[in-house]
Design a protein around this motif. Structure first.
Motif, mmCIF file in Angstrom:
data_model
loop_
_atom_site.group_PDB
_atom_site.id
_atom_site.type_symbol
_atom_site.label_atom_id
_atom_site.label_comp_id
_atom_site.label_asym_id
_atom_site.label_seq_id
_atom_site.Cartn_x
_atom_site.Cartn_y
_atom_site.Cartn_z
ATOM 1 N N GLU A 78 0.821 -1.213 0.000
ATOM 2 C CA GLU A 78 0.000 0.000 0.000
ATOM 3 C C GLU A 78 0.857 1.267 0.000
ATOM 4 O OE1 GLU A 78 -3.919 1.880 2.244
ATOM 5 O OE2 GLU A 78 -3.090 -0.029 2.899
ATOM 6 N N ARG A 79 1.988 1.224 0.692
ATOM 7 C CA ARG A 79 2.858 2.405 0.736
ATOM 8 C C ARG A 79 3.505 2.696 -0.613
ATOM 9 N NH1 ARG A 79 5.424 -1.633 3.438
ATOM 10 N NH2 ARG A 79 7.382 -2.340 2.544
ATOM 11 N N SER A 135 1.830 5.713 -2.911
ATOM 12 C CA SER A 135 2.235 7.123 -2.796
ATOM 13 C C SER A 135 3.563 7.366 -3.514
ATOM 14 C CB SER A 135 2.318 7.558 -1.331
ATOM 15 O OG SER A 135 3.268 6.783 -0.643
#
Length: 142
Positions: A118-119, A122
């Protein structure tokens, strides 16, 4: 033990070589010094690039022992990145066309079969923004 994730087997493999094996500075033939492998996550799965790395062996050459990567490597992904340009583009589309948040983009990419954390979303958005600003600067330059 390193902190880098270990990816599985690549679904397909591509071998990339320099289009011109002659040194740009001294015009002597550069031998293949070594072969490097690089795995990339694409929208279609994991691929492996086999890169034939060359370097000039002429001691009088200003490019002596400077490594030369295949030109085509830059068509797949940015240097030192594990996601290909098609993943970066998809993240940009989801963010700016569909106005999705980072968790929503992560869920959508997982549903589409992209293996990522998920990181990473970004980080991919940052890459997209940088590439977009460079493209717009190139278009607007006289």
């Amino acid at each position: 033990m390193s902190g880098r994730p270990i990816r599985g087997e690549a679904e397909c493999q591509y071998t990339l070589a320099l289009q011109c094996a002659d040194c740009a500075a001294c015009a002597q033939r550069m031998p293949t010094t070594y072969t490097k492998t690089r795995k990339l996550v694409t929208m279609h799965g994991l691929i492996q690039l086999r890169l034939q790395i060359r370097r000039c062996e002429n001691a009088q050459c200003p490019r002596f022992h400077q490594v030369c990567h295949p030109e085509e490597e830059g068509r797949w992904a940015l240097p030192k990145q594990e996601f290909s340009f098609d993943v970066v583009l998809r993240v940009g589309q989801l963010r700016y066309r569909e106005h999705r948040s980072c968790p929503e983009i992560f869920q959508q990419l997982r549903q589409e079969g992209v293996d990522l954390a998920e990181r990473s979303v970004s980080n991919l958005l940052t890459q997209y923004d940088i590439l977009l600003s460079l493209a717009l600067d190139t278009v607007s330059a006289p």
